[in-house]
Design a protein around this motif. Structure first.
Motif, PDB file in Angstrom:
ATOM      1  N   PRO A   1       0.894  -1.251   0.149  1.00  0.00           N
ATOM      2  CA  PRO A   1      -0.172  -0.128  -0.020  1.00  0.00           C
ATOM      3  C   PRO A   1       0.908   0.981  -0.065  1.00  0.00           C
ATOM      4  O   PRO A   1       0.507   2.216  -0.582  1.00  0.00           O
ATOM      5  N   VAL A   2       1.970   1.168   0.612  1.00  0.00           N
ATOM      6  CA  VAL A   2       2.906   2.395   0.650  1.00  0.00           C
ATOM      7  C   VAL A   2       3.448   2.571  -0.870  1.00  0.00           C
ATOM      8  O   VAL A   2       3.271   3.850  -1.311  1.00  0.00           O
ATOM      9  N   ILE A   3       3.884   1.461  -1.652  1.00  0.00           N
ATOM     10  CA  ILE A   3       4.395   1.949  -2.929  1.00  0.00           C
ATOM     11  C   ILE A   3       3.182   2.293  -3.746  1.00  0.00           C
ATOM     12  O   ILE A   3       3.403   3.304  -4.438  1.00  0.00           O
ATOM     13  N   VAL A   4       2.186   1.746  -3.924  1.00  0.00           N
ATOM     14  CA  VAL A   4       1.129   2.169  -4.731  1.00  0.00           C
ATOM     15  C   VAL A   4       0.421   3.314  -4.340  1.00  0.00           C
ATOM     16  O   VAL A   4       0.085   4.114  -5.215  1.00  0.00           O
ATOM     17  N   SER A   5       0.518   3.633  -3.076  1.00  0.00           N
ATOM     18  CA  SER A   5      -0.037   5.027  -2.542  1.00  0.00           C
ATOM     19  C   SER A   5       0.944   6.252  -3.047  1.00  0.00           C
ATOM     20  O   SER A   5       0.267   7.233  -3.250  1.00  0.00           O
ATOM     21  N   ALA A   6       2.260   5.888  -2.828  1.00  0.00           N
ATOM     22  CA  ALA A   6       3.167   6.759  -3.291  1.00  0.00           C
ATOM     23  C   ALA A   6       3.266   7.361  -4.991  1.00  0.00           C
ATOM     24  O   ALA A   6       3.256   8.274  -5.244  1.00  0.00           O
ATOM     25  N   LEU A   7       3.082   6.075  -5.560  1.00  0.00           N
ATOM     26  CA  LEU A   7       2.864   6.296  -6.888  1.00  0.00           C
ATOM     27  C   LEU A   7       1.548   7.154  -7.649  1.00  0.00           C
ATOM     28  O   LEU A   7       1.467   8.009  -8.231  1.00  0.00           O
ATOM     29  N   GLY A   8       0.423   6.651  -6.686  1.00  0.00           N
ATOM     30  CA  GLY A   8      -0.927   7.326  -6.828  1.00  0.00           C
ATOM     31  C   GLY A   8      -0.699   9.055  -6.623  1.00  0.00           C
ATOM     32  O   GLY A   8      -1.148   9.932  -7.303  1.00  0.00           O
ATOM     33  N   PHE A   9       0.153   9.216  -5.487  1.00  0.00           N
ATOM     34  CA  PHE A   9       0.123  10.638  -5.237  1.00  0.00           C
ATOM     35  C   PHE A   9       1.011  11.483  -6.277  1.00  0.00           C
ATOM     36  O   PHE A   9       1.186  12.535  -6.447  1.00  0.00           O
ATOM     37  N   PHE A  10       2.120  10.572  -6.663  1.00  0.00           N
ATOM     38  CA  PHE A  10       3.111  11.162  -7.824  1.00  0.00           C
ATOM     39  C   PHE A  10       2.154  11.472  -9.205  1.00  0.00           C
ATOM     40  O   PHE A  10       2.423  12.685  -9.429  1.00  0.00           O
ATOM     41  N   VAL A  11       1.466  10.539  -9.338  1.00  0.00           N
ATOM     42  CA  VAL A  11       0.489  11.075 -10.512  1.00  0.00           C
ATOM     43  C   VAL A  11      -0.348  12.338 -10.190  1.00  0.00           C
ATOM     44  O   VAL A  11      -0.764  13.031 -11.105  1.00  0.00           O
TER      45      VAL A  11
ATOM     46  N   ALA B   1       4.518  10.995   0.678  1.00  0.00           N
ATOM     47  CA  ALA B   1       4.755  12.163   0.127  1.00  0.00           C
ATOM     48  C   ALA B   1       6.042  12.469  -0.621  1.00  0.00           C
ATOM     49  O   ALA B   1       6.016  13.381  -1.461  1.00  0.00           O
ATOM     50  N   GLY B   2       7.081  12.041   0.023  1.00  0.00           N
ATOM     51  CA  GLY B   2       8.374  12.337  -0.541  1.00  0.00           C
ATOM     52  C   GLY B   2       8.566  11.786  -1.879  1.00  0.00           C
ATOM     53  O   GLY B   2       8.914  12.633  -2.915  1.00  0.00           O
ATOM     54  N   ILE B   3       8.145  10.642  -2.372  1.00  0.00           N
ATOM     55  CA  ILE B   3       7.960  10.293  -3.783  1.00  0.00           C
ATOM     56  C   ILE B   3       6.974  10.932  -4.580  1.00  0.00           C
ATOM     57  O   ILE B   3       7.213  11.289  -5.745  1.00  0.00           O
ATOM     58  N   GLY B   4       5.727  11.274  -3.901  1.00  0.00           N
ATOM     59  CA  GLY B   4       4.774  11.733  -4.576  1.00  0.00           C
ATOM     60  C   GLY B   4       4.837  13.184  -5.178  1.00  0.00           C
ATOM     61  O   GLY B   4       4.779  13.606  -6.198  1.00  0.00           O
ATOM     62  N   TYR B   5       5.635  13.941  -4.336  1.00  0.00           N
ATOM     63  CA  TYR B   5       5.761  15.262  -4.591  1.00  0.00           C
ATOM     64  C   TYR B   5       6.792  15.151  -6.009  1.00  0.00           C
ATOM     65  O   TYR B   5       7.027  16.488  -6.512  1.00  0.00           O
ATOM     66  N   LEU B   6       7.534  14.241  -6.054  1.00  0.00           N
ATOM     67  CA  LEU B   6       8.452  14.335  -7.318  1.00  0.00           C
ATOM     68  C   LEU B   6       7.563  14.311  -8.545  1.00  0.00           C
ATOM     69  O   LEU B   6       8.260  14.666  -9.584  1.00  0.00           O
ATOM     70  N   GLY B   7       6.440  14.219  -8.537  1.00  0.00           N
ATOM     71  CA  GLY B   7       5.530  14.244  -9.720  1.00  0.00           C
ATOM     72  C   GLY B   7       5.912  15.595 -10.418  1.00  0.00           C
ATOM     73  O   GLY B   7       5.657  15.739 -11.364  1.00  0.00           O
ATOM     74  N   ALA B   8       5.937  16.754  -9.577  1.00  0.00           N
ATOM     75  CA  ALA B   8       5.784  18.293 -10.153  1.00  0.00           C
ATOM     76  C   ALA B   8       7.066  18.247 -10.968  1.00  0.00           C
ATOM     77  O   ALA B   8       7.133  18.760 -12.139  1.00  0.00           O
ATOM     78  N   GLY B   9       8.213  17.777 -10.675  1.00  0.00           N
ATOM     79  CA  GLY B   9       9.438  17.892 -11.452  1.00  0.00           C
ATOM     80  C   GLY B   9       9.325  17.038 -12.722  1.00  0.00           C
ATOM     81  O   GLY B   9       9.704  17.394 -13.738  1.00  0.00           O
TER      82      GLY B   9
ATOM     83  N   ILE C   1      10.041  24.155  -5.908  1.00  0.00           N
ATOM     84  CA  ILE C   1       9.489  24.047  -4.561  1.00  0.00           C
ATOM     85  C   ILE C   1       8.902  22.576  -4.530  1.00  0.00           C
ATOM     86  O   ILE C   1       9.065  22.160  -3.249  1.00  0.00           O
ATOM     87  N   TYR C   2       8.543  21.984  -5.390  1.00  0.00           N
ATOM     88  CA  TYR C   2       8.023  20.558  -5.162  1.00  0.00           C
ATOM     89  C   TYR C   2       9.068  19.582  -4.880  1.00  0.00           C
ATOM     90  O   TYR C   2       9.039  18.442  -4.136  1.00  0.00           O
ATOM     91  N   VAL C   3      10.233  19.720  -5.650  1.00  0.00           N
ATOM     92  CA  VAL C   3      11.383  19.091  -5.212  1.00  0.00           C
ATOM     93  C   VAL C   3      11.756  19.076  -4.020  1.00  0.00           C
ATOM     94  O   VAL C   3      12.138  18.283  -3.072  1.00  0.00           O
ATOM     95  N   GLY C   4      11.692  20.320  -3.504  1.00  0.00           N
ATOM     96  CA  GLY C   4      12.135  20.693  -2.098  1.00  0.00           C
ATOM     97  C   GLY C   4      11.126  19.949  -1.262  1.00  0.00           C
ATOM     98  O   GLY C   4      11.367  19.538   0.024  1.00  0.00           O
ATOM     99  N   LEU C   5       9.751  20.113  -1.390  1.00  0.00           N
ATOM    100  CA  LEU C   5       8.820  19.504  -0.738  1.00  0.00           C
ATOM    101  C   LEU C   5       9.211  17.843  -0.468  1.00  0.00           C
ATOM    102  O   LEU C   5       8.961  17.346   0.614  1.00  0.00           O
ATOM    103  N   ALA C   6       9.511  17.324  -1.558  1.00  0.00           N
ATOM    104  CA  ALA C   6       9.774  15.871  -1.542  1.00  0.00           C
ATOM    105  C   ALA C   6      10.942  15.442  -0.322  1.00  0.00           C
ATOM    106  O   ALA C   6      10.668  14.679   0.280  1.00  0.00           O
TER     107      ALA C   6
END
Length: 415
Positions: free
Chosen positions: A20-30, A153-161, A270-275
C-alpha cells in the motif's frame, strides 16, 4: 469513543505492508503531476490561446480558482465515500476521474472550457492524498507509520518535477495527455491492494455507527475549532505554491531581475524541495517523538525563507530559483500534518477528515489569490504577498499552539 477488536495475527501481514505504501506513493506522484500541471503550463497554454500578459494573469487566476473550488467539493465527496464504501473505492474512482479529465484538457480551445475541465480535474484530484494517507496509517504498525507517510509524500511530490520536464521537452497539450495516461496505467497496480483491515472490521463490529458524517465536524464548537485548526495548519503550503511560485514572474519583475522568471520552474523546484522535506519529516518526528515539534521547526524555517524571497534583495534568476528550492524543503511537513489529522479521528470519520481537510486548504488559495489581485495594484506584488504571508503563517502557528500531540496514538477506535 469505542475501540475495535485487535486484528488477528498481525505479524502474518507484515510482508504486505510495503504494497500500500508503494502504490499510494505512485498514486500521489500522478496526483501531484496532474494537480500542478496547470500552474506549470499556465503561461504558455494561455499565450497559445492568444492572450496578452495582462490577460494571462487574470485568466490564470480564474482557471486556478475553478480548479481549487473543484478540490474543495471533491474533498467532501470522496471523504464521505471513503468512510461509507471504503478507502479503495476512493483510490479507484478519483484517479479515473482526474485522468480522463486531464486528457480532455489537452484539447481545450477557450478559457471557459479550460476552467470547467480544471474544476472537474480538481474534483477527482482531491480524493487521492487523503485516502492514501489513511490507508497507509491504518495498514502500517504504529512504529512505521511516520516512515510510510513520509515515503508516500516524498515520492509523490516528485511528480511536479516530472511535470516540469515533460513541458520542457513537449508542448503543454502533450503534458496533459501524459499525466492522464500515467493515471490510467496506475489503475492496473491498484487491483492488487487490499482494503484497510480497520475499516473492514468496523463495518462488521460497529454497523450502527454513523460513517462519513459531515455534521460531526460542526456538531459542537470544540469539534468545529479542531477541524478549522487543521485547515489553517496546511495553508502555508498553498501560500508558497499558489502565490510565491505561481506568480513568480511578477515577483521577479518587482525585484528588478533582468531575466524572465519561469513560474513553472519555481513550482517544480518547490515541489522537489517538498519531497526532500517530507522524506525528512517522518524520521525527524520519530526522533523527536512529536509531530508538533517536527512541524514547528520546519515552518519556522519556511516563514523565514519566504521573507527572504520577498524582501531579501534577490537580484538574479538563479538566486530566486534557489530560494524556491529551500522554501519547498522547509515546507515539507505535509506527511506529518496529514498523519496528525488521521490520528485525530476515529475510523468512521478518518477518511472524511483526512481527505476534506487538505481539499479545504487548497480552497483557501481562492481568497489568497483574490487578496493578492485586489491589493497588488495599490501597494505592489511584494508588499501584498508579505502581508498575506504574515496572516497565513500567523494563523498556522496559532493553530499549532492549540493542537494536541498525536504521536503514538492508536487508530483502532470509532466516534
Amino acid at each position: 469513543m469505542q475501540t475495535l477488536s485487535p486484528s488477528p495475527n498481525p505479524v502474518s501481514y507484515r510482508p504486505l505492508f510495503a504494497l500500500p505504501v508503494i502504490v499510494s506513493a505512485l498514486g500521489f506522484f500522478v496526483d501531484v503531476y496532474d494537480m500542478l500541471i496547470f500552474s506549470i503550463v499556465r503561461v504558455p497554454s494561455l499565450q497559445s490561446l492568444g492572450m496578452t500578459e495582462a490577460e494571462v494573469s487574470q485568466a490564470g487566476t480564474f482557471i486556478l480558482n475553478f480548479q481549487q473550488a473543484g478540490l474543495v467539493l471533491g474533498g467532501f465527496l470522496w471523504g464521505i465515500l471513503g468512510d461509507k464504501r471504503g478507502r479503495m473505492s476512493v483510490l479507484f474512482g478519483s484517479i479515473l476521474t482526474y485522468s480522463l479529465t486531464n486528457i480532455a484538457c489537452g484539447f481545450v480551445q477557450d478559457v471557459n472550457t479550460y476552467a470547467f475541465l480544471r474544476f472537474l480535474a480538481g474534483v477527482g484530484l482531491s480524493g487521492e492524498i487523503g485516502a492514501a494517507m489513511v490507508l497507509v496509517a491504518e495498514t502500517l504498525p504504529k512504529a512505521l507509520r511516520s516512515y510510510g507517510s513520509s515515503v508516500v509524500a516524498g515520492i509523490g511530490y516528485l511528480g511536479a518535477g516530472v511535470a516540469y520536464l515533460t513541458v520542457e521537452y513537449f508542448n503543454w497539450r502533450m503534458a496533459f495527455w501524459v499525466g492522464g495516461g500515467l493515471g490510467l496505467a496506475l489503475l492496473l497496480l491498484r487491483v492488487s491492494v487490499f482494503e484497510s483491515g480497520l475499516f473492514s472490521r468496523m463495518k462488521v463490529e460497529h454497523r450502527e455507527v454513523s460513517r462519513g458524517n459531515l455534521l460531526h465536524f460542526v456538531s459542537s464548537w470544540p469539534q468545529a475549532l479542531k477541524y478549522l485548526r487543521f485547515v489553517t495548519l496546511g495553508m502555508p503550503t498553498w501560500f508558497v505554491v499558489g502565490i510565491l511560485a505561481t506568480f513568480a514572474n511578477e515577483f521577479g519583475q518587482a525585484l528588478g531581475i533582468a531575466d524572465i522568471i519561469k513560474p513553472g520552474r519555481c513550482v517544480m523546484l518547490i515541489y522537489v524541495g517538498l519531497a526532500g522535506g517530507d522524506l525528512l519529516s517522518g524520521p525527524l518526528s520519530q526522533w523527536l517523538r512529536s509531530r508538533i515539534k517536527a512541524i514547528t521547526g520546519l515552518l519556522l524555517c519556511s516563514g523565514f525563507l519566504s521573507g527572504i524571497y520577498l524582501f531579501g534583495g534577490i537580484n538574479t534568476a538563479e538566486g530566486l530559483y534557489t530560494i524556491c528550492l529551500l522554501i519547498g524543503f522547509c515546507t515539507g511537513y505535509i506527511a506529518m500534518y496529514l498523519t496528525m489529522v488521521a490520528e485525530s479521528y476515529g475510523t468512521n470519520l478518518r477518511n472524511t477528515a483526512t481527505t476534506s481537510v487538505p481539499s479545504v486548504v487548497r480552497g483557501t488559495l481562492i481568497p489568497m489569490t483574490l487578496f493578492f489581485q485586489a491589493l497588488k495594484p495599490s501597494v505592489g506584488a511584494l508588499v501584498t504577498a508579505g502581508l498575506l504571508g504574515v496572516i497565513v503563517y500567523g494563523l498556522c502557528f496559532w493553530s499549532l499552539s492549540q493542537t494536541e500531540e498525536t504521536f503514538g496514538n492508536d487508530l483502532d477506535f470509532v466516534e
